[in-house]
Design an enzyme around this catalytic site. Structure first.
Site, PDB file in Angstrom:
ATOM      1  N   PHE A  32       0.827  -1.200   0.000  1.00 30.34           N
ATOM      2  CA  PHE A  32       0.000   0.000   0.000  1.00 30.34           C
ATOM      3  C   PHE A  32       0.865   1.255   0.000  1.00 30.34           C
ATOM      4  O   PHE A  32       0.553   2.245  -0.637  1.00 30.34           O
ATOM      5  CB  PHE A  32      -0.889  -0.028   1.251  1.00 30.34           C
ATOM      6  CG  PHE A  32      -1.924   1.060   1.319  1.00 30.34           C
ATOM      7  CD1 PHE A  32      -3.204   0.841   0.831  1.00 30.34           C
ATOM      8  CD2 PHE A  32      -1.635   2.289   1.875  1.00 30.34           C
ATOM      9  CE1 PHE A  32      -4.164   1.825   0.898  1.00 30.34           C
ATOM     10  CE2 PHE A  32      -2.587   3.285   1.936  1.00 30.34           C
ATOM     11  CZ  PHE A  32      -3.863   3.047   1.451  1.00 30.34           C
ATOM     12  N   GLY A  33       1.964   1.200   0.728  1.00 34.97           N
ATOM     13  CA  GLY A  33       2.838   2.351   0.884  1.00 34.97           C
ATOM     14  C   GLY A  33       3.512   2.297   2.240  1.00 34.97           C
ATOM     15  O   GLY A  33       3.426   1.293   2.957  1.00 34.97           O
TER      16      GLY A  33
ATOM     17  N   ASP B 210      -5.228 -12.635   1.208  1.00 36.44           N
ATOM     18  CA  ASP B 210      -3.804 -12.326   1.354  1.00 36.44           C
ATOM     19  C   ASP B 210      -3.334 -12.621   2.783  1.00 36.44           C
ATOM     20  O   ASP B 210      -2.622 -11.832   3.390  1.00 36.44           O
ATOM     21  CB  ASP B 210      -3.532 -10.863   1.002  1.00 36.44           C
ATOM     22  CG  ASP B 210      -2.052 -10.607   0.702  1.00 36.44           C
ATOM     23  OD1 ASP B 210      -1.323 -11.583   0.467  1.00 36.44           O
ATOM     24  OD2 ASP B 210      -1.639  -9.435   0.720  1.00 36.44           O
TER      25      ASP B 210
END
Length: 618
Positions: free
Chosen positions: A330-331, A441
């Protein structure tokens, strides 16, 4: 008794009317400075400093009114952070009519609170009516400071407990919000409920020349109030180079924000409506027809909080390297501390991220609507300009992989508790939550551990919502972590279901038991992996049961895998277990491929066929 100083008139505190008085001055342990007449049998003080509070409130002091003398007990803020004159914009008082604490700005109620997080005494009788707090219930103070506390009214209108740094009032009240005790500011019709003051860095494009007012009695809060009542004013900037930190620059025109701009910050009137309306539309675009309620920055409640970028920047020290916790798909993730002292973890969507608005929406919709002790809790979010951030509760022990694959040691009892906790979280997602969720996930890096090492499933960017009667779904875009965690039918055919998560759980269970990564070399010092070496720290029967259940979860065919309720039952009981079949992918890849080719021949070209699947792993 009087105070004298060079170049000024003396300030008289007390003058005895009797020439025979034997006056003693005492500084008490409470901080109260008192004058007593030793010749008098009365226990009353002739004078005490607690009757004349300044900006600080100590246990034993009173806020209220002495009806015998007409004296009001209240705090008065400094004019600015460096000017201690009692001419500040704010007073902190006890409202005897509403029996509540109030902060006033120039005699107009700015903040109210009927309940505070301390034990307090309210005395209301003919002679006096007052509020007094005690320290016995000051649970937020450090252990060695719980017998001491003091509140301070600051020049920005906030009241701070100096022993715990907990605050109320002040910057929480931005003009439009009425929760958290704030009062909406009065003003012209040009100020809507969506308008509020925010602290921003950036640049102005002036259509009307700025106005600079060096008035030495004008606090920053006074300047904001003046700007609020002027429809052409877009913001104010305190005059930092003024010796007294008083006076302001008033801006007219337009403002462009720049998070990494210069160091000067301005109080800007912003329209929260555009970002919150956009967020509201974003959150209600799911098939559940279920909506989320939004809250303004800093308000208390159980709904989703919308934070300003300035608040997040302040909490994370402007996304400093020291506050960075890690980097995900995501970051970057940063640690932060909110004004009320709560620690948070902030996921900041990076522009180079492979994920985007869809994943951001997924996290918001799912985490905000799910409540379980084994799921990470979402505190709020921020959508402002290009910034998109998710704010979570902070997990001090980070992720599970740092324990089972690192140098940290976990005994078997804790490992089994973690296994069971993850299983309970998955069962909630699959069966008992408001939505049926497939995580897609699940891996060690997405299991966070709280201060007690309790597991919390996180990272729902890849998750999918299922209708109650749906058993499986197809996709032409394979997402998630490919290395060993994905079930065969998902990798080869794009088919996912609750059994896909079960497969990932089985892999994770085996990793927790063995302490080895699924995609690593299953050898120790060149020799085949031997689990006997691991049973010394655990119950052998329990460990072997976990391995057995893990192998059942990673069966090649989804129909052969148990559901999560069965997994929990098998883990926590001594029931006889069925024997696992051939382990997945050990020698069955060609068989899976043949089945996939056979299926393609039966139904024609399909988006589920592996050659048409787009791998988007991380």
């Amino acid at each position: 008794m009087k105070l004298t100083y060079s170049g000024g008139d003396p300030v008289e505190f007390y003058s005895s009317q009797s020439s025979t008085a034997n006056i003693t001055a005492i500084l008490e342990d409470s901080g109260n400075f008192v004058l007593k007449d030793e010749n008098s049998s009365s226990q009353q003080f002739l004078w005490q400093s607690f009757d004349f509070p300044t900006d600080t409130f100590l246990p034993g002091m009173k806020l209220g009114i002495d009806r015998r003398t007409g004296q009001n007990w209240s705090l008065v803020s400094w004019l600015s952070d460096i000017v201690p004159t009692p001419a500040g914009a704010f007073t902190f008082e006890w409202d005897t009519n509403g029996t509540e604490l109030v902060i006033k700005r120039r005699d107009v109620i700015y903040w109210t609170r009927k309940e505070v997080d301390f034990s307090f005494i309210n005395v209301s009788k003919a002679e006096e009516d007052y509020f007094m707090f005690t320290v016995s219930a000051n649970q937020y103070a450090p252990q060695d400071q719980r017998n001491f506390s003091m509140w301070q009214l600051r020049s920005d209108g906030s009241v701070v407990d100096l022993t715990t740094s907990r605050t109320f009032g002040g910057p929480e009240c931005k003009g439009n919000n009425t929760d958290a005790g704030c009062e909406r500011w009065s003003g012209p019709t040009c100020r809507s409920n969506w308008n509020s003051f925010e602290l921003r860095s950036g640049y102005f494009f002036e259509t009307v020349p700025r106005k600079v007012d060096y008035n030495s009695s004008l606090s920053t809060s006074d300047c904001k109030d003046i700007c609020w009542k002027n429809c052409t004013c877009v913001g104010v900037t305190p005059i930092a180079n003024n010796a007294n930190n008083t006076g302001c620059v008033f801006w007219y025109g337009s403002f462009t924000q720049g998070l990494t701009g210069n160091n000067i910050q301005h109080y800007i009137i912003v329209d929260q409506g555009s970002s919150e309306k956009y967020l509201f539309e974003l959150l209600t675009m799911d098939a559940t027809n279920d909506t989320l309620e939004l809250e303004n920055d800093g308000n208390k409640g159980h709904n989703l909080k919308v934070f300003s970028a300035a608040t997040i920047m302040a909490a994370t020290n402007s996304f400093s390297a020291e506050n960075k916790l890690g980097q995900g798909g995501f970051g970057p993730v940063y640690k932060g501390t909110l004004p009320d002292g709560r620690e948070i973890a902030v996921k900041r969507l990076s522009k180079s991220s492979g994920q985007g608005l869809v994943e951001f929406k997924n996290e918001l919709i799912l985490i905000a609507k799910l409540q379980h002790m084994n799921l990470v809790r979402l505190v709020g979010c921020c959508i402002q300009g290009e910034e998109k951030m998710l704010v979570y509760e902070y997990m001090p022990n980070k992720s599970l992989d740092s324990f089972i694959f690192g140098k940290e040691l976990l005994d078997w009892k804790k490992r089994f508790e973690i296994i069971e906790g993850i299983a309970q979280g998955l069962l909630y997602l699959h069966k008992y939550s408001r939505l049926r969720i497939i995580h897609r996930d699940l891996k060690a890096g997405n299991i966070l551990l709280d201060e007690n090492l309790n597991p919390k499933i996180s990272d729902f960017g890849m998750a999918r919502i299922f209708k109650i009667n749906d058993l499986q779904a197809n996709t032409n875009q394979i997402v998630g972590t490919r290395a060993g965690y994905m079930s065969p039918e998902y990798v080869m055919e794009g088919i996912f279901s609750v059994k896909s998560d079960v497969f990932s759980f089985g892999v994770l269970l085996l990793e927790i038991v063995s302490g080895r990564k699924i995609h690593g070399h299953l050898q120790i010092d060149g020799r085949p992996l031997n689990l006997v070496g691991y049973v010394k720290f655990c119950s052998k029967d329990q460990l072997l049961r976990c391995i057995h259940v893990g192998l059942l979860c990673v069966e090649d065919n989804a129909v052969d895998r148990p559901i999560m309720s069965d997994v929990i039952s098998m883990l926590t009981s001594e029931a006889q277990l069925t024997l696992p079949k051939q382990p997945a992918f050990s020698s069955a890849r060609s068989i899976v491929e043949e089945k996939s080719l056979s299926k393609r021949a039966e139904i024609g070209t399909s988006i589920n066929y592996v050659s048409l699947s787009t791998m988007d792993a991380r």
